[in-house]
Design a protein around this motif. Structure first.
Motif, PDB file in Angstrom:
ATOM      1  N   VAL A   1       0.852  -1.176   0.000  1.00 22.66           N
ATOM      2  CA  VAL A   1       0.000   0.000   0.000  1.00 22.66           C
ATOM      3  C   VAL A   1       0.897   1.238   0.000  1.00 22.66           C
ATOM      4  N   GLU A   2       0.441   2.272  -0.685  1.00 25.17           N
ATOM      5  CA  GLU A   2       1.162   3.540  -0.670  1.00 25.17           C
ATOM      6  C   GLU A   2       0.335   4.549   0.118  1.00 25.17           C
TER       7      GLU A   2
ATOM      8  N   THR B   1      16.205  -7.569  -1.779  1.00 30.37           N
ATOM      9  CA  THR B   1      15.953  -8.327  -3.002  1.00 30.37           C
ATOM     10  C   THR B   1      14.464  -8.621  -3.189  1.00 30.37           C
ATOM     11  N   VAL B   2      13.791  -8.994  -2.101  1.00 30.61           N
ATOM     12  CA  VAL B   2      12.385  -9.388  -2.176  1.00 30.61           C
ATOM     13  C   VAL B   2      11.459  -8.186  -2.364  1.00 30.61           C
ATOM     14  N   PHE B   3      11.801  -7.051  -1.760  1.00 31.17           N
ATOM     15  CA  PHE B   3      10.935  -5.868  -1.796  1.00 31.17           C
ATOM     16  C   PHE B   3      11.685  -4.649  -2.338  1.00 31.17           C
ATOM     17  N   PRO B   4      12.138  -4.713  -3.596  1.00 27.84           N
ATOM     18  CA  PRO B   4      12.950  -3.615  -4.135  1.00 27.84           C
ATOM     19  C   PRO B   4      12.186  -2.311  -4.340  1.00 27.84           C
ATOM     20  N   ASN B   5      10.859  -2.375  -4.395  1.00 30.44           N
ATOM     21  CA  ASN B   5      10.060  -1.179  -4.657  1.00 30.44           C
ATOM     22  C   ASN B   5       9.347  -0.632  -3.425  1.00 30.44           C
ATOM     23  N   ALA B   6       9.740  -1.079  -2.247  1.00 31.48           N
ATOM     24  CA  ALA B   6       9.116  -0.602  -1.012  1.00 31.48           C
ATOM     25  C   ALA B   6      10.074   0.331  -0.270  1.00 31.48           C
ATOM     26  N   ASP B   7       9.484   1.227   0.500  1.00 30.45           N
ATOM     27  CA  ASP B   7      10.247   2.101   1.393  1.00 30.45           C
ATOM     28  C   ASP B   7      10.275   1.556   2.809  1.00 30.45           C
ATOM     29  N   VAL B   8       9.191   0.852   3.190  1.00 30.88           N
ATOM     30  CA  VAL B   8       9.043   0.314   4.539  1.00 30.88           C
ATOM     31  C   VAL B   8       8.494  -1.104   4.427  1.00 30.88           C
ATOM     32  N   LEU B   9       9.086  -2.029   5.192  1.00 30.10           N
ATOM     33  CA  LEU B   9       8.570  -3.390   5.286  1.00 30.10           C
ATOM     34  C   LEU B   9       8.162  -3.642   6.733  1.00 30.10           C
ATOM     35  N   VAL B  10       6.895  -3.975   6.929  1.00 31.93           N
ATOM     36  CA  VAL B  10       6.374  -4.350   8.240  1.00 31.93           C
ATOM     37  C   VAL B  10       6.291  -5.872   8.266  1.00 31.93           C
ATOM     38  N   PHE B  11       6.803  -6.475   9.346  1.00 31.97           N
ATOM     39  CA  PHE B  11       6.767  -7.933   9.452  1.00 31.97           C
ATOM     40  C   PHE B  11       6.575  -8.342  10.909  1.00 31.97           C
ATOM     41  N   GLY B  12       6.344  -9.614  11.127  1.00 34.75           N
ATOM     42  CA  GLY B  12       6.121 -10.141  12.468  1.00 34.75           C
ATOM     43  C   GLY B  12       6.882 -11.424  12.679  1.00 34.75           C
ATOM     44  N   HIS B  13       6.220 -12.407  13.266  1.00 35.74           N
ATOM     45  CA  HIS B  13       6.649 -13.781  13.470  1.00 35.74           C
ATOM     46  C   HIS B  13       7.529 -13.995  14.699  1.00 35.74           C
TER      47      HIS B  13
ATOM     48  N   LEU C   1       8.209   8.777   6.505  1.00 39.33           N
ATOM     49  CA  LEU C   1       7.816   8.064   7.723  1.00 39.33           C
ATOM     50  C   LEU C   1       8.558   8.714   8.886  1.00 39.33           C
ATOM     51  N   THR C   2       7.817   9.186   9.888  1.00 35.99           N
ATOM     52  CA  THR C   2       8.422   9.870  11.025  1.00 35.99           C
ATOM     53  C   THR C   2       7.843   9.328  12.323  1.00 35.99           C
ATOM     54  N   GLN C   3       8.432   9.740  13.426  1.00 34.70           N
ATOM     55  CA  GLN C   3       7.924   9.465  14.759  1.00 34.70           C
ATOM     56  C   GLN C   3       7.665   7.977  15.014  1.00 34.70           C
ATOM     57  N   VAL C   4       8.562   7.121  14.560  1.00 38.87           N
ATOM     58  CA  VAL C   4       8.423   5.685  14.818  1.00 38.87           C
ATOM     59  C   VAL C   4       8.789   5.438  16.280  1.00 38.87           C
ATOM     60  N   GLU C   5       7.815   4.899  17.037  1.00 40.28           N
ATOM     61  CA  GLU C   5       8.024   4.698  18.469  1.00 40.28           C
ATOM     62  C   GLU C   5       7.511   3.331  18.895  1.00 40.28           C
ATOM     63  N   LEU C   6       8.346   2.620  19.647  1.00 38.72           N
ATOM     64  CA  LEU C   6       7.952   1.350  20.252  1.00 38.72           C
ATOM     65  C   LEU C   6       7.202   1.668  21.543  1.00 38.72           C
ATOM     66  N   ARG C   7       6.055   1.021  21.735  1.00 41.44           N
ATOM     67  CA  ARG C   7       5.217   1.307  22.902  1.00 41.44           C
ATOM     68  C   ARG C   7       4.861   0.033  23.661  1.00 41.44           C
ATOM     69  N   ASP C   8       4.728   0.188  24.954  1.00 44.75           N
ATOM     70  CA  ASP C   8       4.253  -0.890  25.808  1.00 44.75           C
ATOM     71  C   ASP C   8       2.762  -1.069  25.545  1.00 44.75           C
ATOM     72  N   ALA C   9       2.343  -2.261  25.189  1.00 44.47           N
ATOM     73  CA  ALA C   9       0.947  -2.493  24.817  1.00 44.47           C
ATOM     74  C   ALA C   9      -0.003  -2.346  26.003  1.00 44.47           C
ATOM     75  N   ARG C  10       0.485  -2.502  27.216  1.00 47.56           N
ATOM     76  CA  ARG C  10      -0.396  -2.394  28.384  1.00 47.56           C
ATOM     77  C   ARG C  10      -0.611  -0.954  28.819  1.00 47.56           C
ATOM     78  N   THR C  11       0.416  -0.097  28.599  1.00 45.24           N
ATOM     79  CA  THR C  11       0.319   1.273  29.092  1.00 45.24           C
ATOM     80  C   THR C  11       0.261   2.316  27.992  1.00 45.24           C
ATOM     81  N   GLY C  12       0.730   1.959  26.791  1.00 43.28           N
ATOM     82  CA  GLY C  12       0.820   2.912  25.698  1.00 43.28           C
ATOM     83  C   GLY C  12       2.061   3.804  25.766  1.00 43.28           C
TER      84      GLY C  12
ATOM     85  N   LEU D   1      15.678   0.418   2.660  1.00 39.48           N
ATOM     86  CA  LEU D   1      14.382  -0.114   3.074  1.00 39.48           C
ATOM     87  C   LEU D   1      14.324  -0.162   4.600  1.00 39.48           C
ATOM     88  N   ARG D   2      13.311   0.453   5.185  1.00 39.89           N
ATOM     89  CA  ARG D   2      13.138   0.434   6.648  1.00 39.89           C
ATOM     90  C   ARG D   2      12.392  -0.826   7.023  1.00 39.89           C
TER      91      ARG D   2
END
Length: 173
Positions: free
Chosen positions: A78-79, A103-115, A157-168, A128-129
């Motif tokens: 998505v753009e 190599t897998v995502f040459p046309n992306a600026d940001v890759l979100v992943f999990g696992h 993409l700005t203000q990337v912040e890791l947050r505690d899911a219980r408190t925010g 690529l972020r």
């Protein structure tokens, strides 16, 4: 106009927890776009997220059954305001991840992943972020359950912040 984002993955409901933390729901309801990088486990979580968030971008993960795989893609792209996002659940081993994803995502600026349930924020050699929000329900070897917030503003993409899911609250990565 800036877009506020919430990035989550690996909710594993109702196996790892019965519900998502209230602080996370507050963030979701205040976001413009919510990304979920797979391992929802139950369809009810997708339905509730779609009911409470203005826009949801999701993919299925390795623990997701047929019902989720019928509604979600394995890879989403998505753009948003000029920032090209890609999302998938798994990226393989951490060793060599940056070069593989270039190599897998040459046309992306940001890759979100999990696992892995482990928060991750790096930039590949090609720029690529890579972002993994961890898990808001199953911290595994991490000190806390987490999600990410970010903002897309004027093509950045700005203000990337890791947050505690219980408190925010913002926490160290």
């Amino acid at each position: 106009m800036p877009l506020d984002l919430v990035l989550i993955a690996d909710t594993h409901l109702p196996k790892r927890a019965k519900i998502l933390p209230d602080a996370l729901w507050t963030a979701i309801e205040g976001a413009d776009v919510v990304f979920h990088a797979g391992d929802w486990v139950d369809l009810a979580t997708l339905d509730e997220l779609e009911a409470r968030a203005p826009r949801v971008v999701g993919v299925w993960g390795n623990n997701d059954g047929r019902d989720l795989r019928e509604r979600l893609p394995e890879v989403a792209q998505v753009e948003l305001d000029g920032v090209r996002f890609a999302m998938t659940h798994e990226t393989g081993q951490k060793a060599g991840r940056e070069r593989r994803m270039d190599t897998v995502f040459p046309n992306a600026d940001v890759l979100v992943f999990g696992h892995s349930h482990i928060p991750w924020d790096t930039v590949t050699p090609n720029g690529l972020r890579l972002l993994n929000p961890g898990s808001p329900t199953d911290r595994r070897r991490q000190p806390r359950v987490t999600y990410l917030t970010a903002r897309v503003d004027a093509g950045r993409l700005t203000q990337v912040e890791l947050r505690d899911a219980r408190t925010g609250e913002v926490v160290p990565a």
